[in-house]
Design an enzyme around this catalytic site. Structure first.
Site, PDB file in Angstrom:
ATOM      1  N   ASP A  12       0.829  -1.207   0.000  1.00 29.84           N
ATOM      2  CA  ASP A  12       0.000   0.000   0.000  1.00 29.84           C
ATOM      3  C   ASP A  12       0.865   1.260   0.000  1.00 29.84           C
ATOM      4  O   ASP A  12       1.970   1.266   0.536  1.00 29.84           O
ATOM      5  CB  ASP A  12      -0.900  -0.014   1.240  1.00 29.84           C
ATOM      6  CG  ASP A  12      -2.023   0.997   1.161  1.00 29.84           C
ATOM      7  OD1 ASP A  12      -2.355   1.440   0.046  1.00 29.84           O
ATOM      8  OD2 ASP A  12      -2.567   1.348   2.222  1.00 29.84           O
ATOM      9  N   ASN A  14       1.414   3.457  -2.892  1.00 23.21           N
ATOM     10  CA  ASN A  14       2.028   3.933  -4.144  1.00 23.21           C
ATOM     11  C   ASN A  14       1.565   5.342  -4.507  1.00 23.21           C
ATOM     12  O   ASN A  14       2.367   6.201  -4.885  1.00 23.21           O
ATOM     13  CB  ASN A  14       1.692   2.988  -5.296  1.00 23.21           C
ATOM     14  CG  ASN A  14       2.352   1.639  -5.163  1.00 23.21           C
ATOM     15  OD1 ASN A  14       3.274   1.455  -4.378  1.00 23.21           O
ATOM     16  ND2 ASN A  14       1.873   0.680  -5.939  1.00 23.21           N
ATOM     17  N   ASN A  60     -10.516  -2.845  -6.724  1.00 25.26           N
ATOM     18  CA  ASN A  60      -9.726  -1.854  -7.467  1.00 25.26           C
ATOM     19  C   ASN A  60     -10.346  -1.470  -8.804  1.00 25.26           C
ATOM     20  O   ASN A  60      -9.967  -0.450  -9.394  1.00 25.26           O
ATOM     21  CB  ASN A  60      -8.301  -2.363  -7.706  1.00 25.26           C
ATOM     22  CG  ASN A  60      -7.422  -2.313  -6.469  1.00 25.26           C
ATOM     23  OD1 ASN A  60      -6.420  -3.017  -6.381  1.00 25.26           O
ATOM     24  ND2 ASN A  60      -7.794  -1.497  -5.477  1.00 25.26           N
ATOM     25  N   ARG A  63     -11.611   2.137  -9.306  1.00 27.11           N
ATOM     26  CA  ARG A  63     -10.714   3.281  -9.468  1.00 27.11           C
ATOM     27  C   ARG A  63     -10.891   3.882 -10.865  1.00 27.11           C
ATOM     28  O   ARG A  63     -11.473   3.258 -11.756  1.00 27.11           O
ATOM     29  CB  ARG A  63      -9.263   2.840  -9.257  1.00 27.11           C
ATOM     30  CG  ARG A  63      -8.970   2.408  -7.832  1.00 27.11           C
ATOM     31  CD  ARG A  63      -7.496   2.157  -7.627  1.00 27.11           C
ATOM     32  NE  ARG A  63      -7.200   1.802  -6.241  1.00 27.11           N
ATOM     33  CZ  ARG A  63      -5.976   1.703  -5.739  1.00 27.11           C
ATOM     34  NH1 ARG A  63      -4.919   1.947  -6.509  1.00 27.11           N
ATOM     35  NH2 ARG A  63      -5.793   1.371  -4.470  1.00 27.11           N
ATOM     36  N   ARG A 186      -5.494  -1.989   8.629  1.00 24.93           N
ATOM     37  CA  ARG A 186      -6.652  -2.828   8.309  1.00 24.93           C
ATOM     38  C   ARG A 186      -6.234  -3.849   7.266  1.00 24.93           C
ATOM     39  O   ARG A 186      -5.225  -3.696   6.586  1.00 24.93           O
ATOM     40  CB  ARG A 186      -7.815  -1.984   7.811  1.00 24.93           C
ATOM     41  CG  ARG A 186      -7.490  -1.097   6.621  1.00 24.93           C
ATOM     42  CD  ARG A 186      -8.712  -0.305   6.174  1.00 24.93           C
ATOM     43  NE  ARG A 186      -8.390   0.590   5.075  1.00 24.93           N
ATOM     44  CZ  ARG A 186      -7.965   1.840   5.200  1.00 24.93           C
ATOM     45  NH1 ARG A 186      -7.812   2.350   6.425  1.00 24.93           N
ATOM     46  NH2 ARG A 186      -7.695   2.583   4.142  1.00 24.93           N
ATOM     47  N   LEU A 187      -7.058  -4.893   7.102  1.00 24.98           N
ATOM     48  CA  LEU A 187      -6.738  -5.971   6.167  1.00 24.98           C
ATOM     49  C   LEU A 187      -7.304  -5.743   4.774  1.00 24.98           C
ATOM     50  O   LEU A 187      -6.849  -6.370   3.816  1.00 24.98           O
ATOM     51  CB  LEU A 187      -7.252  -7.308   6.709  1.00 24.98           C
ATOM     52  CG  LEU A 187      -6.407  -7.950   7.804  1.00 24.98           C
ATOM     53  CD1 LEU A 187      -7.063  -9.232   8.297  1.00 24.98           C
ATOM     54  CD2 LEU A 187      -5.008  -8.243   7.299  1.00 24.98           C
TER      55      LEU A 187
END
EC number: 2.5.1.-
Length: 254
Positions: A12, A14, A60, A63, A186-187
């Site tokens: 996480d 980027n 995702n 997005r 968080r997962l």
């Protein structure tokens, strides 16, 4: 404690890494791929058995289309450019996640990565692509329900082990350590079933800044812990662990 056999990483940060440098998000994703390459090599060098990377969540797809296209392009580029090296280094590639609705060319690439490396005996590189843990569990339950409906399975014989055997990760040991970069705690729908007894490490550095030194620090943190599995053994204090988190970014600007 002995070293972890299986490490899973939520890569996480980027976008935030790029924003902090005045760069487009796509630049952050490209930098993230470079970090991925480096960590895969480091994991193999350290004799890790399994490395699972959360590459693309089933969420995702929501997005912006341009960012999704960039991410898919980077995946295809990574496989085309790096698959031969992974194979030479005896890395076995496994893909988890829903593939049925993926574009045919992406499915073909994922299948090629698995088929080329399936006899390799070194690091098992598990790539979670179009993956969501709730979806994985639902698909496993549906599979069991079909067997029950067909008279092939007695409902009373359904066990945790049988559920595990119907997950995407069947045959892969549960992760000993789950790492998430970027400071989020968080997962995010990642390995929810498999994480029942995992240790967790939430690091402040963004994924493009994660280096082999940080992987080594994660190993050291894991060694300090006592995995209780419901018991009462003490574990290392958070203060002791804080001293070795993200050593590669100590004193560096976020």
């Amino acid at each position: 404690m002995s070293d972890p056999r299986h490490i899973a990483i939520i890569m996480d940060g980027n976008g935030r890494w790029a924003k902090a440098r005045g760069l487009p998000r796509s630049a952050g994703h490209r930098a993230g791929v470079e970090a991925l390459r480096e960590i895969v090599r480091a994991a193999g060098d350290r004799g890790l058995g399994y490395l699972t990377l959360f590459a693309f969540s089933s969420e995702n797809w929501t997005r912006p289309s341009g960012e999704v296209s960039d991410l898919l392009g980077l995946l295809k580029l990574f496989i085309r450019r790096d698959l031969a090296e992974l194979h030479r280094n005896n890395v076995r590639v496994n893909i988890i996640g829903e593939r049925a609705e993926l574009a045919a060319n992406i499915r073909a690439l994922l299948n090629e990565a698995e088929s080329l490396t399936h006899r390799n005996t070194g690091l098992n590189l598990v790539i979670a692509f179009n993956y969501g843990s709730r979806d994985e569990i639902v698909r496993a339950v549906r599979s069991l329900a079909r067997d029950v409906a067909a008279g092939l399975l007695d409902p009373s014989s359904i066990s945790a082990e049988l559920v595990s055997a119907n997950l995407d990760t069947a045959g892969i040991p549960d992760p000993d350590l789950i790492i998430r970069t970027s400071g989020e705690m968080r997962l995010s729908n990642f390995l929810l079933w498999q994480a029942a007894y995992s240790e967790f490490l939430f690091l402040p550095c963004h994924w493009p800044d994660f280096r082999p030194a940080d992987l080594d620090a994660a190993y050291e943190t894991f060694r300090q812990r006592e995995r209780r599995f419901g018991g009462v053994e003490p574990r290392a204090s958070a203060d002791a662990e804080e001293e070795i988190l993200c050593p590669s970014t100590k004193g560096a600007a976020v």
